[in-house]
Each structure stands twice: as C-alpha cells, then as structure tokens.
Design an enzyme around this catalytic site. Structure first.
Site, PDB file in Angstrom:
ATOM      1  N   PRO A   2      63.077  83.670  59.823  1.00  0.00           N
ATOM      2  CA  PRO A   2      63.307  83.293  58.421  1.00  0.00           C
ATOM      3  C   PRO A   2      64.177  84.320  57.699  1.00  0.00           C
ATOM      4  O   PRO A   2      63.913  85.511  57.761  1.00  0.00           O
ATOM      5  CB  PRO A   2      61.894  83.262  57.803  1.00  0.00           C
ATOM      6  N   GLU A   3      65.223  83.840  57.072  1.00  0.00           N
ATOM      7  CA  GLU A   3      66.114  84.699  56.291  1.00  0.00           C
ATOM      8  C   GLU A   3      65.719  84.585  54.821  1.00  0.00           C
ATOM      9  O   GLU A   3      64.865  83.773  54.461  1.00  0.00           O
ATOM     10  CB  GLU A   3      67.562  84.234  56.491  1.00  0.00           C
ATOM     11  N   LYS A  59      62.568  90.184  51.969  1.00  0.00           N
ATOM     12  CA  LYS A  59      62.058  89.143  52.861  1.00  0.00           C
ATOM     13  C   LYS A  59      60.530  89.145  52.919  1.00  0.00           C
ATOM     14  O   LYS A  59      59.928  88.595  53.836  1.00  0.00           O
ATOM     15  CB  LYS A  59      62.674  89.293  54.261  1.00  0.00           C
ATOM     16  N   HIS A 136      47.417  80.921  67.854  1.00  0.00           N
ATOM     17  CA  HIS A 136      48.126  82.039  67.211  1.00  0.00           C
ATOM     18  C   HIS A 136      47.890  82.108  65.707  1.00  0.00           C
ATOM     19  O   HIS A 136      48.722  82.624  64.971  1.00  0.00           O
ATOM     20  CB  HIS A 136      49.632  81.984  67.489  1.00  0.00           C
ATOM     21  N   ARG A 155      54.615  85.219  68.104  1.00  0.00           N
ATOM     22  CA  ARG A 155      55.182  86.450  68.680  1.00  0.00           C
ATOM     23  C   ARG A 155      54.663  87.717  68.020  1.00  0.00           C
ATOM     24  O   ARG A 155      54.945  88.824  68.483  1.00  0.00           O
ATOM     25  CB  ARG A 155      56.712  86.384  68.648  1.00  0.00           C
ATOM     26  N   ARG A 190      81.093 104.293  51.785  1.00  0.00           N
ATOM     27  CA  ARG A 190      80.301 104.264  53.031  1.00  0.00           C
ATOM     28  C   ARG A 190      81.228 104.375  54.243  1.00  0.00           C
ATOM     29  O   ARG A 190      82.253 103.703  54.293  1.00  0.00           O
ATOM     30  CB  ARG A 190      79.536 102.944  53.141  1.00  0.00           C
ATOM     31  N   ARG A 299      74.648  93.934  66.569  1.00  0.00           N
ATOM     32  CA  ARG A 299      74.507  92.574  66.041  1.00  0.00           C
ATOM     33  C   ARG A 299      75.810  91.802  66.209  1.00  0.00           C
ATOM     34  O   ARG A 299      76.894  92.335  65.979  1.00  0.00           O
ATOM     35  CB  ARG A 299      74.155  92.606  64.537  1.00  0.00           C
TER      36      ARG A 299
END
Ligand SMILES: [Zn+2]
Length: 309
Positions: A2-3, A59, A136, A155, A190, A299
C-alpha cells in the site's frame, strides 16, 4: 504494497465506519513481529476508549483514542498508585480534565493513539463478529457496535503500536501539505539522486516508488539528477507534480473505499494510469520514445529519456 494514496483511502474508509465507536476488548495473536509495543501495553491502551478520529500520517494509519473512565473507580481501584503515576506523567496535557474530575467527579479523560503500518501485505478489515476469521489475523479489536476491526498480515511486515505519553509523530513532512518553499529547501543542495531523496522518509513522508517515478516524469526531471543540480523552478514544478499525482490517485481510490476495507483488500483499488512506472521499453505516452529503467539506490526507476532532462 500500500502506497500513500491507498493508505489515505483506507484511513478515510475506516474513519467513516468506526469514528465514535468504543473499543471494548482486544485480542492479539502469538506472533511477535507485528507488535511494535508489547501486547499487554497495546491492549491496555486500546480497551475502553472511544475512537475520536482515524487519519493518515505518512503511510501510518492513526486512530485517535479518548479514554473515558468513571471518576468513582479511579481513586479506589487496586492499581491506584499506577494510575496516580500516569496522572502525574500526563499532568501537562490533562490538567484541565483532571481538574474537571476533582471538581465534579464526572470523568477522567486521557488520550492515546493506536498506530498501524500495513507493511507489504497488511490490511484492516471491518466486519461483523460472525465473519470468518482469516488466516494470518494478528489482532481483533471488538467494538461496542458489535463490529470488529481485524488486522490481517500474511508476510508480517506490518506493525501495530500505541502512543500514550506523547503524541505520535512520523518523520518528515506531509507531501500533500508542504508549501513550495519548504519543499525546495528539502531538496536543494542534496548530493543524492533526486529519486532517492524523494523516497527518503526523513524528508517527505510516504512517497513510494511508483509516485516518485510518476512525479519526476510530470516535472520533466531525470531520476538520477542530484538535488543540487536542479533549478528552483524545476523543484517548484516537482512540488506541484508530487501533489497532483497523489491527489489524482486518492480521487480514484475514493470510489472504492468499501471494497478495499471490507472485502479481500486487494480488490477494487483503481490504479492511476502509469505514464512511466513499470513501462520499460513501451512508448512514452507523450513523445513515443521507449521508456527506460535504471536501478537507483536498489530501486527500479523508470523515465522517458526525451521528456525528462
Ligand atoms: Zn517522452
């Protein structure tokens, strides 16, 4: 996984369903990983509280809880000493409420928060008590209305915790709320690739891989560019792009709240039509150039070599 938009949608769905309800009891499973606070601490913080709000922070899903206790019980109960200590610790925040109790003997009110991070596969289900308990299931929170909030996570990367003495504060700034100047100052200077900086939760909270790639495409910035090489104007464009992408995804998700929260959790969340993410080798939707994939900081990153500079 989930984002941010999914978490926002889930938090809104939960808020509609459980705000105002009272937590009667909590069952926690034997698996240790999902419990960031000890089971007894979680149960004690949640039980006999009213859910005053459910909201997203980064999140995380945060349940704001108000404890309502009858004043008559407080001084005479067996663990009076412990409660007095709690009172002492929280005196700054609750002195007005404590005063009310002293004056009128009505209620002693304290606050707590239940914090849920869904991890990779975690979800929260709101259901009736007779609904089959799925495999679960790590937590069952029984509500006065008869419904239950269940936390299911195959998980076990998801986390449950509570905040009782101080309010929960996620790191970083909220991408939907940050103003353009603050945003520019976060990334200017940065030395890391802008893609990695966007994913750094200490800077912005909750922007994941998909939305970072999509935002960079809309802003016309290549993912490897260093923050220090990007102009203020481009960063301002990126600020707008991040908000746009997240808000569009939330708007799409808003129509599928009930499926997401009530049913299997996978069904019903409409994805934004990706322009670059997961489209390696496919033509750019704007210029038809093949989308490229590079790995940055471990990524996958997708970009159009022509539209992004
Ligand atoms: Zn292009």
């Amino acid at each position: 996984m989930p984002e941010l938009p999914e978490v926002e949608t889930i938090a809104r769905g939960l808020s509609q369903r459980v705000t105002g309800d009272v937590i009667e009891s909590v069952w926690l499973g034997q698996k240790k990983e999902p419990l960031k606070s000890p089971a007894a601490v979680i149960a004690a913080a949640l039980e006999k509280t009213r859910i005053s709000a459910v909201r997203r922070m980064g999140k995380h899903i945060v349940f704001d809880l108000d404890r309502l206790e009858s004043a008559a019980k407080t001084p005479s109960s067996g663990n009076g000493k412990r409660q007095k200590n709690q009172l002492k610790q929280r005196s700054g925040a609750t002195s007005a409420a404590a005063q009310t109790q002293a004056n009128h003997g009505v209620v002693f009110k304290s606050k707590a928060q239940w914090i849920v991070h869904l991890g990779m596969t975690g979800r929260l289900q709101v259901c009736g008590p007779l609904a089959k308990v799925e495999k679960h299931t790590h937590a069952v929170v029984k509500l006065r209305s008869g419904r239950e909030v269940r936390f299911i996570d195959p998980r076990r990367f998801g986390r449950l915790s509570v905040a009782t003495s101080a309010e929960f504060d996620a790191t970083g700034v909220e991408p939907l709320e940050v103003d353009v100047e603050t945003f520019i100052n976060l990334f200017r200077g940065r030395k890391t690739p802008i893609k990695s900086a966007l994913l750094n939760q200490k800077l912005l909270r909750g922007v994941g891989n998909i939305y970072a790639d999509e935002s960079l495409f809309r802003a016309g910035i290549r993912p490897r560019r260093r923050g220090s090489s990007i102009t203020r104007k481009q960063l301002a464009k990126l600020h707008t792009a991040v908000k746009e992408v997240l808000e569009e995804a939330i708007a799409l998700g808003g129509s599928s709240i009930s499926d997401y929260v009530d049913a299997d959790g996978e069904a019903g969340f409409f994805q934004l039509q990706h322009r670059v993410y997961g489209r390696e080798g496919e033509p750019c939707r704007i210029c038809k150039t093949g989308i490229q994939r590079v790995v940055i900081g471990g990524r996958s990153s997708h970009y159009c070599p022509r539209c992004q500079k």
